[in-house]
Design a protein around this motif. Sequence first.
Motif, PDB file in Angstrom:
ATOM      1  N   MET A 177     -49.311  60.843  64.775  1.00  0.00           N
ATOM      2  CA  MET A 177     -49.692  59.780  63.835  1.00  0.00           C
ATOM      3  C   MET A 177     -50.754  58.864  64.445  1.00  0.00           C
ATOM      4  N   ALA A 178     -50.650  58.589  65.739  1.00  0.00           N
ATOM      5  CA  ALA A 178     -51.640  57.745  66.407  1.00  0.00           C
ATOM      6  C   ALA A 178     -53.011  58.415  66.414  1.00  0.00           C
ATOM      7  N   VAL A 179     -53.045  59.696  66.716  1.00  0.00           N
ATOM      8  CA  VAL A 179     -54.310  60.438  66.703  1.00  0.00           C
ATOM      9  C   VAL A 179     -54.872  60.492  65.282  1.00  0.00           C
ATOM     10  N   SER A 180     -54.005  60.687  64.306  1.00  0.00           N
ATOM     11  CA  SER A 180     -54.445  60.723  62.908  1.00  0.00           C
ATOM     12  C   SER A 180     -55.078  59.400  62.501  1.00  0.00           C
ATOM     13  N   LEU A 181     -54.453  58.308  62.881  1.00  0.00           N
ATOM     14  CA  LEU A 181     -55.006  56.985  62.553  1.00  0.00           C
ATOM     15  C   LEU A 181     -56.328  56.745  63.277  1.00  0.00           C
ATOM     16  N   LEU A 182     -56.432  57.266  64.480  1.00  0.00           N
ATOM     17  CA  LEU A 182     -57.667  57.125  65.243  1.00  0.00           C
ATOM     18  C   LEU A 182     -58.815  57.904  64.598  1.00  0.00           C
ATOM     19  N   LEU A 183     -58.509  59.089  64.073  1.00  0.00           N
ATOM     20  CA  LEU A 183     -59.537  59.941  63.474  1.00  0.00           C
ATOM     21  C   LEU A 183     -59.828  59.629  62.015  1.00  0.00           C
ATOM     22  N   ALA A 184     -58.976  58.864  61.355  1.00  0.00           N
ATOM     23  CA  ALA A 184     -59.150  58.563  59.932  1.00  0.00           C
ATOM     24  C   ALA A 184     -60.504  57.920  59.608  1.00  0.00           C
ATOM     25  N   PRO A 185     -60.997  56.950  60.392  1.00  0.00           N
ATOM     26  CA  PRO A 185     -62.307  56.381  60.069  1.00  0.00           C
ATOM     27  C   PRO A 185     -63.447  57.403  60.166  1.00  0.00           C
ATOM     28  N   ILE A 186     -63.366  58.315  61.114  1.00  0.00           N
ATOM     29  CA  ILE A 186     -64.397  59.348  61.248  1.00  0.00           C
ATOM     30  C   ILE A 186     -64.361  60.268  60.031  1.00  0.00           C
ATOM     31  N   TYR A 187     -63.179  60.655  59.624  1.00  0.00           N
ATOM     32  CA  TYR A 187     -63.016  61.484  58.426  1.00  0.00           C
ATOM     33  C   TYR A 187     -63.542  60.749  57.193  1.00  0.00           C
ATOM     34  N   GLY A 188     -63.177  59.482  57.060  1.00  0.00           N
ATOM     35  CA  GLY A 188     -63.648  58.682  55.930  1.00  0.00           C
ATOM     36  C   GLY A 188     -65.165  58.571  55.898  1.00  0.00           C
ATOM     37  N   LEU A 189     -65.775  58.384  57.057  1.00  0.00           N
ATOM     38  CA  LEU A 189     -67.233  58.315  57.136  1.00  0.00           C
ATOM     39  C   LEU A 189     -67.872  59.642  56.730  1.00  0.00           C
ATOM     40  N   ALA A 190     -67.301  60.738  57.181  1.00  0.00           N
ATOM     41  CA  ALA A 190     -67.835  62.052  56.816  1.00  0.00           C
ATOM     42  C   ALA A 190     -67.730  62.296  55.311  1.00  0.00           C
ATOM     43  N   VAL A 191     -66.626  61.899  54.710  1.00  0.00           N
ATOM     44  CA  VAL A 191     -66.460  62.046  53.264  1.00  0.00           C
ATOM     45  C   VAL A 191     -67.485  61.185  52.532  1.00  0.00           C
ATOM     46  N   TRP A 192     -67.682  59.970  52.992  1.00  0.00           N
ATOM     47  CA  TRP A 192     -68.640  59.058  52.369  1.00  0.00           C
ATOM     48  C   TRP A 192     -70.067  59.608  52.463  1.00  0.00           C
ATOM     49  N   VAL A 193     -70.456  60.079  53.644  1.00  0.00           N
ATOM     50  CA  VAL A 193     -71.796  60.648  53.829  1.00  0.00           C
ATOM     51  C   VAL A 193     -71.980  61.880  52.940  1.00  0.00           C
ATOM     52  N   GLY A 194     -70.959  62.727  52.887  1.00  0.00           N
ATOM     53  CA  GLY A 194     -71.037  63.907  52.038  1.00  0.00           C
ATOM     54  C   GLY A 194     -71.173  63.568  50.566  1.00  0.00           C
ATOM     55  N   ALA A 195     -70.425  62.581  50.115  1.00  0.00           N
ATOM     56  CA  ALA A 195     -70.498  62.177  48.710  1.00  0.00           C
ATOM     57  C   ALA A 195     -71.867  61.595  48.375  1.00  0.00           C
TER      58      ALA A 195
END
Length: 92
Positions: A45-63
């Motif tokens: 869960m800690a790693v997931s929370l750490l990576l969530a902003p990177i994932y969110g940024l990638a989704v935003w850039v893709g959109a």
Amino acid sequence: MILFWLGSQANAALVRANINAFFGLMILITTTAYWIGGLFTAEIMAVSLLLAPIYGLAVWVGARGFRHTSDTLYRRFAFALITLIAISSFFV
């Protein structure tokens, strides 16, 4: 499944919507199975929370990028990305 949609005559918006729905459903199913199986630990869960902003940024850039591309460019980029992922998986 993704290659099937990319190879169809459907426009890029419909293909993208189908891919998003497919992955959304798969995320729900696997998350539920992992939760029931007790695979979520504090460390995961800690790693997931750490990576969530990177994932969110990638989704935003893709959109944002999707809005400004043609169907042809979208399909070429998607095929190139799938190819890169396939090749890189040989080394993992």
